[in-house]
Design a protein around this motif. Structure first.
Motif, PDB file in Angstrom:
ATOM      1  N   VAL A   1     -11.955   1.131   0.787  1.00 28.10           N
ATOM      2  CA  VAL A   1     -10.529   0.921   1.060  1.00 28.10           C
ATOM      3  C   VAL A   1     -10.182  -0.568   0.950  1.00 28.10           C
ATOM      4  O   VAL A   1      -9.155  -0.939   0.361  1.00 28.10           O
ATOM      5  CB  VAL A   1     -10.150   1.464   2.445  1.00 28.10           C
ATOM      6  CG1 VAL A   1      -8.689   1.142   2.760  1.00 28.10           C
ATOM      7  CG2 VAL A   1     -10.376   2.972   2.507  1.00 28.10           C
ATOM      8  N   SER A   2     -11.038  -1.426   1.489  1.00 32.20           N
ATOM      9  CA  SER A   2     -10.797  -2.872   1.402  1.00 32.20           C
ATOM     10  C   SER A   2     -10.764  -3.335  -0.046  1.00 32.20           C
ATOM     11  O   SER A   2      -9.919  -4.156  -0.436  1.00 32.20           O
ATOM     12  CB  SER A   2     -11.877  -3.642   2.171  1.00 32.20           C
ATOM     13  OG  SER A   2     -11.826  -3.357   3.540  1.00 32.20           O
TER      14      SER A   2
ATOM     15  N   ILE B   1      -6.171   8.637   9.632  1.00 30.17           N
ATOM     16  CA  ILE B   1      -5.593   7.965  10.804  1.00 30.17           C
ATOM     17  C   ILE B   1      -5.727   6.450  10.649  1.00 30.17           C
ATOM     18  O   ILE B   1      -4.795   5.695  10.957  1.00 30.17           O
ATOM     19  CB  ILE B   1      -6.286   8.432  12.099  1.00 30.17           C
ATOM     20  CG1 ILE B   1      -6.101   9.943  12.298  1.00 30.17           C
ATOM     21  CG2 ILE B   1      -5.727   7.677  13.302  1.00 30.17           C
ATOM     22  CD1 ILE B   1      -4.662  10.365  12.455  1.00 30.17           C
ATOM     23  N   THR B   2      -6.878   6.002  10.158  1.00 26.67           N
ATOM     24  CA  THR B   2      -7.088   4.571   9.934  1.00 26.67           C
ATOM     25  C   THR B   2      -6.087   4.022   8.930  1.00 26.67           C
ATOM     26  O   THR B   2      -5.521   2.938   9.120  1.00 26.67           O
ATOM     27  CB  THR B   2      -8.528   4.319   9.436  1.00 26.67           C
ATOM     28  OG1 THR B   2      -9.444   4.621  10.496  1.00 26.67           O
ATOM     29  CG2 THR B   2      -8.720   2.878   9.005  1.00 26.67           C
TER      30      THR B   2
ATOM     31  N   SER C   1      -7.753  -5.036  -2.172  1.00 25.32           N
ATOM     32  CA  SER C   1      -7.911  -6.291  -2.906  1.00 25.32           C
ATOM     33  C   SER C   1      -7.413  -6.161  -4.342  1.00 25.32           C
ATOM     34  O   SER C   1      -6.768  -7.070  -4.872  1.00 25.32           O
ATOM     35  CB  SER C   1      -9.386  -6.725  -2.908  1.00 25.32           C
ATOM     36  OG  SER C   1      -9.834  -7.017  -1.612  1.00 25.32           O
ATOM     37  N   LEU C   2      -7.717  -5.026  -4.973  1.00 28.98           N
ATOM     38  CA  LEU C   2      -7.228  -4.791  -6.333  1.00 28.98           C
ATOM     39  C   LEU C   2      -5.702  -4.728  -6.356  1.00 28.98           C
ATOM     40  O   LEU C   2      -5.051  -5.275  -7.260  1.00 28.98           O
ATOM     41  CB  LEU C   2      -7.816  -3.496  -6.887  1.00 28.98           C
ATOM     42  CG  LEU C   2      -9.325  -3.482  -7.165  1.00 28.98           C
ATOM     43  CD1 LEU C   2      -9.755  -2.106  -7.666  1.00 28.98           C
ATOM     44  CD2 LEU C   2      -9.708  -4.556  -8.178  1.00 28.98           C
ATOM     45  N   GLY C   3      -5.131  -4.049  -5.357  1.00 35.96           N
ATOM     46  CA  GLY C   3      -3.679  -3.972  -5.277  1.00 35.96           C
ATOM     47  C   GLY C   3      -3.048  -5.338  -5.067  1.00 35.96           C
ATOM     48  O   GLY C   3      -2.010  -5.657  -5.665  1.00 35.96           O
ATOM     49  N   ARG C   4      -3.683  -6.157  -4.261  1.00 33.40           N
ATOM     50  CA  ARG C   4      -3.174  -7.515  -4.046  1.00 33.40           C
ATOM     51  C   ARG C   4      -3.212  -8.311  -5.344  1.00 33.40           C
ATOM     52  O   ARG C   4      -2.253  -9.012  -5.685  1.00 33.40           O
ATOM     53  CB  ARG C   4      -4.012  -8.223  -2.990  1.00 33.40           C
ATOM     54  CG  ARG C   4      -3.590  -9.668  -2.711  1.00 33.40           C
ATOM     55  CD  ARG C   4      -4.658 -10.425  -1.959  1.00 33.40           C
ATOM     56  NE  ARG C   4      -5.897 -10.519  -2.720  1.00 33.40           N
ATOM     57  CZ  ARG C   4      -7.018 -11.051  -2.243  1.00 33.40           C
ATOM     58  NH1 ARG C   4      -7.057 -11.507  -0.999  1.00 33.40           N
ATOM     59  NH2 ARG C   4      -8.097 -11.114  -3.002  1.00 33.40           N
TER      60      ARG C   4
ATOM     61  N   ASP D   1      -7.958  -7.810   6.919  1.00 30.72           N
ATOM     62  CA  ASP D   1      -8.408  -8.071   8.283  1.00 30.72           C
ATOM     63  C   ASP D   1      -7.831  -7.038   9.242  1.00 30.72           C
ATOM     64  O   ASP D   1      -8.520  -6.561  10.153  1.00 30.72           O
ATOM     65  CB  ASP D   1      -7.975  -9.478   8.697  1.00 30.72           C
ATOM     66  CG  ASP D   1      -8.613  -9.915  10.002  1.00 30.72           C
ATOM     67  OD1 ASP D   1      -9.853  -9.882  10.102  1.00 30.72           O
ATOM     68  OD2 ASP D   1      -7.872 -10.289  10.934  1.00 30.72           O
ATOM     69  N   LEU D   2      -6.574  -6.668   9.023  1.00 31.43           N
ATOM     70  CA  LEU D   2      -5.943  -5.645   9.863  1.00 31.43           C
ATOM     71  C   LEU D   2      -6.663  -4.309   9.708  1.00 31.43           C
ATOM     72  O   LEU D   2      -6.896  -3.602  10.700  1.00 31.43           O
ATOM     73  CB  LEU D   2      -4.467  -5.521   9.503  1.00 31.43           C
ATOM     74  CG  LEU D   2      -3.583  -4.680  10.426  1.00 31.43           C
ATOM     75  CD1 LEU D   2      -2.152  -5.205  10.419  1.00 31.43           C
ATOM     76  CD2 LEU D   2      -3.563  -3.213  10.014  1.00 31.43           C
ATOM     77  N   LEU D   3      -6.999  -3.959   8.468  1.00 31.07           N
ATOM     78  CA  LEU D   3      -7.741  -2.707   8.237  1.00 31.07           C
ATOM     79  C   LEU D   3      -9.034  -2.688   9.043  1.00 31.07           C
ATOM     80  O   LEU D   3      -9.357  -1.685   9.702  1.00 31.07           O
ATOM     81  CB  LEU D   3      -8.040  -2.557   6.748  1.00 31.07           C
ATOM     82  CG  LEU D   3      -9.074  -1.479   6.386  1.00 31.07           C
ATOM     83  CD1 LEU D   3      -8.519  -0.087   6.660  1.00 31.07           C
ATOM     84  CD2 LEU D   3      -9.499  -1.609   4.923  1.00 31.07           C
ATOM     85  N   LYS D   4      -9.781  -3.765   9.000  1.00 27.57           N
ATOM     86  CA  LYS D   4     -11.062  -3.813   9.725  1.00 27.57           C
ATOM     87  C   LYS D   4     -10.849  -3.763  11.232  1.00 27.57           C
ATOM     88  O   LYS D   4     -11.647  -3.149  11.953  1.00 27.57           O
ATOM     89  CB  LYS D   4     -11.838  -5.070   9.320  1.00 27.57           C
ATOM     90  CG  LYS D   4     -12.281  -5.068   7.864  1.00 27.57           C
ATOM     91  CD  LYS D   4     -13.143  -6.261   7.528  1.00 27.57           C
ATOM     92  CE  LYS D   4     -12.355  -7.543   7.562  1.00 27.57           C
ATOM     93  NZ  LYS D   4     -13.170  -8.699   7.126  1.00 27.57           N
TER      94      LYS D   4
END
Length: 232
Positions: free
Chosen positions: A195-196, A17-18, A200-203, A151-154
């Motif tokens: 997940v964060s 869901i997150t 970051s790796l994807g970015r 930031d949105l994830l958090k």
């Protein structure tokens, strides 16, 4: 940890869901960012001023208050949102307001010569934006957009307060059932971090793929190609 082991599937369901909130919220944030960011660059006051008010209001007020307003106050105006929709809307509008400034600042940071070259080739403002400015500005935006995404994830944890059964909401349920506060919140702490870190790796991978030296080694060439000219 053994006390919460039976509840791990419940936490993983909450993580899904997150992730859904993150994906939907970021999609909305990107739409908002480019719409408001480009509107703030418009010479027309009817576009520039409303966009500026939107950005300042959503950056200057608490996301939690915005979430509560969307979920608890809108029904008084005849608009009833589901908890998930209210969460996505709050996340997308709030983070989109921050990202709009990234769009505006990245485009403004381009050399003035790019505008002058496009004008010399009689390119319309919309064509100049699509073919010259945005292709150069988007790689500049990516690092900051990556920070907005994390930031949105958090911030998705806030939607648990309007009964969205995300990771934080389910962690509270497990904590109430087991009393294992340290184990429960330690587990979701690791989940959020993993997940964060993956984001970051994807970015980083995306930044390398669209690095300026890969897509625009010669800015003059880019402008001429955008105008349909033949480069000798």
């Amino acid at each position: 940890m053994s006390a919460i082991a039976p509840y791990l599937p419940l936490l993983l369901d909450g993580l899904l869901i997150t992730l859904a909130l993150t994906v939907c919220g970021m999609a909305l944030a990107l739409v908002v960012a480019f719409t408001a960011g480009l509107a703030r660059l418009s010479p027309r006051r009817l576009l520039r001023w409303p966009a500026g008010i939107f950005v300042e209001v959503f950056r200057g007020t608490s996301m939690l208050v915005q979430l509560f307003w969307l979920f608890f106050a809108l029904p008084f105006f005849g608009i009833q949102l589901t908890p998930f929709a209210a969460g996505v809307l709050a996340l997308g509008l709030n983070e989109g307001a921050y990202a709009a400034e990234i769009v505006r600042g990245s485009i403004n940071s381009l050399p003035r010569g790019q505008h002058e070259a496009a004008a010399a080739l009689s390119m319309s403002p919309s064509l100049k934006m699509r073919r010259v400015l945005l292709p150069q500005a988007i790689p500049v935006m990516l690092p900051s957009f990556g920070n907005v995404l994390i930031d949105l994830l958090k911030n998705t944890s806030l939607v648990s307060l309007v009964t969205v059964a995300d990771l934080t909401f389910r962690a509270q349920m497990v904590r109430t059932s087991t009393g294992a506060t340290t184990a429960v919140f330690g587990t979701i702490l690791v989940m959020y971090f993993v997940v964060s870190y993956l984001l970051s790796l994807g970015r980083g991978w995306l930044e390398k793929r669209v690095a300026p030296d890969r897509i625009a080694p010669d800015r003059t060439t880019l402008v001429r190609k955008a105008a349909g000219g033949v480069v000798q």
